[in-house]
Design a protein around this motif. Structure first.
Motif, PDB file in Angstrom:
ATOM      1  N   GLY A  11      56.581 -36.867  87.172  1.00  0.00           N
ATOM      2  CA  GLY A  11      57.483 -37.660  86.693  1.00  0.00           C
ATOM      3  C   GLY A  11      58.724 -38.135  87.203  1.00  0.00           C
ATOM      4  O   GLY A  11      59.629 -38.257  86.467  1.00  0.00           O
ATOM      5  N   LEU A  12      59.505 -37.158  87.265  1.00  0.00           N
ATOM      6  CA  LEU A  12      61.024 -36.402  87.307  1.00  0.00           C
ATOM      7  C   LEU A  12      61.733 -36.886  88.188  1.00  0.00           C
ATOM      8  O   LEU A  12      61.783 -37.259  89.354  1.00  0.00           O
ATOM      9  CB  LEU A  12      61.777 -35.082  87.230  1.00  0.00           C
ATOM     10  N   GLY A  13      62.506 -37.409  88.793  1.00  0.00           N
ATOM     11  CA  GLY A  13      63.265 -38.009  89.696  1.00  0.00           C
ATOM     12  C   GLY A  13      64.740 -36.449  89.650  1.00  0.00           C
ATOM     13  O   GLY A  13      63.360 -35.596  90.366  1.00  0.00           O
ATOM     14  N   THR A  14      66.294 -35.700  89.688  1.00  0.00           N
ATOM     15  CA  THR A  14      66.263 -35.316  90.301  1.00  0.00           C
ATOM     16  C   THR A  14      65.876 -33.534  89.949  1.00  0.00           C
ATOM     17  O   THR A  14      66.076 -33.440  88.903  1.00  0.00           O
ATOM     18  CB  THR A  14      67.737 -34.701  90.376  1.00  0.00           C
ATOM     19  N   LEU A  15      65.813 -32.916  90.814  1.00  0.00           N
ATOM     20  CA  LEU A  15      64.680 -32.109  90.520  1.00  0.00           C
ATOM     21  C   LEU A  15      65.872 -30.783  90.916  1.00  0.00           C
ATOM     22  O   LEU A  15      67.054 -30.673  92.236  1.00  0.00           O
ATOM     23  CB  LEU A  15      63.934 -31.115  91.251  1.00  0.00           C
ATOM     24  N   TYR A  16      66.095 -29.116  90.374  1.00  0.00           N
ATOM     25  CA  TYR A  16      66.611 -27.853  90.876  1.00  0.00           C
ATOM     26  C   TYR A  16      65.136 -27.159  91.633  1.00  0.00           C
ATOM     27  O   TYR A  16      64.320 -27.328  90.669  1.00  0.00           O
ATOM     28  CB  TYR A  16      67.434 -27.272  89.121  1.00  0.00           C
ATOM     29  N   VAL A  17      65.733 -26.858  92.245  1.00  0.00           N
ATOM     30  CA  VAL A  17      64.834 -25.887  93.577  1.00  0.00           C
ATOM     31  C   VAL A  17      65.686 -24.463  93.685  1.00  0.00           C
ATOM     32  O   VAL A  17      66.811 -23.705  93.601  1.00  0.00           O
ATOM     33  CB  VAL A  17      65.395 -27.072  94.689  1.00  0.00           C
ATOM     34  N   TYR A  18      64.188 -23.783  92.999  1.00  0.00           N
ATOM     35  CA  TYR A  18      65.136 -22.096  93.167  1.00  0.00           C
ATOM     36  C   TYR A  18      64.800 -21.708  94.487  1.00  0.00           C
ATOM     37  O   TYR A  18      65.134 -20.920  94.983  1.00  0.00           O
ATOM     38  CB  TYR A  18      63.757 -21.580  92.535  1.00  0.00           C
ATOM     39  N   GLY A  19      63.561 -21.991  94.833  1.00  0.00           N
ATOM     40  CA  GLY A  19      62.866 -21.271  96.388  1.00  0.00           C
ATOM     41  C   GLY A  19      62.102 -21.872  97.073  1.00  0.00           C
ATOM     42  O   GLY A  19      61.267 -22.524  96.317  1.00  0.00           O
ATOM     43  N   ILE A  20      61.030 -21.666  97.857  1.00  0.00           N
ATOM     44  CA  ILE A  20      60.533 -22.146  99.120  1.00  0.00           C
ATOM     45  C   ILE A  20      59.134 -20.640  99.289  1.00  0.00           C
ATOM     46  O   ILE A  20      59.797 -19.784  99.676  1.00  0.00           O
ATOM     47  CB  ILE A  20      61.018 -22.774 100.331  1.00  0.00           C
TER      48      ILE A  20
END
Length: 254
Positions: A11-20
């Protein structure tokens, strides 16, 4: 259907992305940047490790270490396409769309780095070969003799500049020989930035089983060139230099 785990990050807006990574990995237990919980957003057989984005990500030591700790947990489970620090995605649905549209490309890259690690080798100039250079180089011998016979600022400057160029030239020669020995031991290589003191900065994609032999060769080259080139190895690292994973993202400060 896409899923996001653990529930604390839904349910969050902006996300911090670490990796795929490939779908099916366990969510990291390590605390993420700014102390946030890390979850997995899964789509099209892939998953992105994410956490709530801080308002202004800053490269503080604790957050840099948190970013690295999350990636280390993922890498321990299999290949990962790592993101640099402070990569954000504005909305979860934007990241899901990116995973869907780039699924084939991302999976191909995961296959390419499977079973591999990144090792970075740096070489800096060492000036311990001055006596040898003067002994074997006629121009340097002449300048050194003139400086002894007629000492003065100009003579010292000319000799110093000639010696600096010769030392750097020798370091470059050693760096080329090191690259020639190490490159066949790697799957791929990627060059990094150089400066006046650093004449070698190359990342090597090395199969994990070949890492001990690679390190032995670096040690052998370090001994062989210790009077002109100081070698160091950093890693194993997530394969930052060998992926092109770009989820719908923006970097902090842009």
């Amino acid at each position: 259907m896409p899923t996001l785990a653990p529930p604390a990050v839904t349910g969050l807006g902006t996300l911090y992305v670490y990796g795929i990574a490939a779908a099916g990995v366990r969510a990291p237990r390590a605390t993420g940047v700014a102390g946030s919980p890390v979850g997995l957003l899964t789509e099209s057989g892939l998953c992105a490790a994410v956490s709530p984005a801080p308002e202004r990500p800053r490269a503080r030591r604790r957050d840099l270490l948190a970013h690295q700790a999350v990636l280390e947990e993922l890498v321990a489970q299999g290949p990962v396409l790592p993101m640099r620090f402070a990569v954000l995605t504005p909305r979860p649905d934007a990241l899901r769309a990116q995973l869907r549209s780039d699924a084939a490309h991302l999976k191909r890259q995961l296959d390419d780095i499977a079973g591999c690690v990144e090792l970075n080798v740096k070489g800096t100039v060492v000036a311990d070969c001055l006596a040898e250079l003067v002994r074997r180089d006629e121009q340097l011998r002449t300048l050194a003799l003139r400086a002894r016979r007629r000492p003065g600022y100009d003579a010292d400057v000319r000799l110093g500049e000639a010696l600096a160029k010769a030392v750097r030239r020798e370091a470059w020669r050693a760096a080329r020989e090191v690259l020639a020995r190490l490159t066949p031991l790697a799957v791929r290589t990627a060059d990094g930035p150089l400066d006046d003191g650093r004449v070698l900065s190359t990342s090597f994609l090395v199969r994990a089983d070949d890492e001990p032999g690679f390190r032995r060769e670096v040690a052998a080259r370090a001994r062989a060139h210790r009077d002109r080139l100081a070698l160091g190895v950093t890693g194993p690292l997530p394969c930052y230099s060998f992926v092109e994973a770009r989820p719908a993202s923006r970097s902090a400060g842009r």
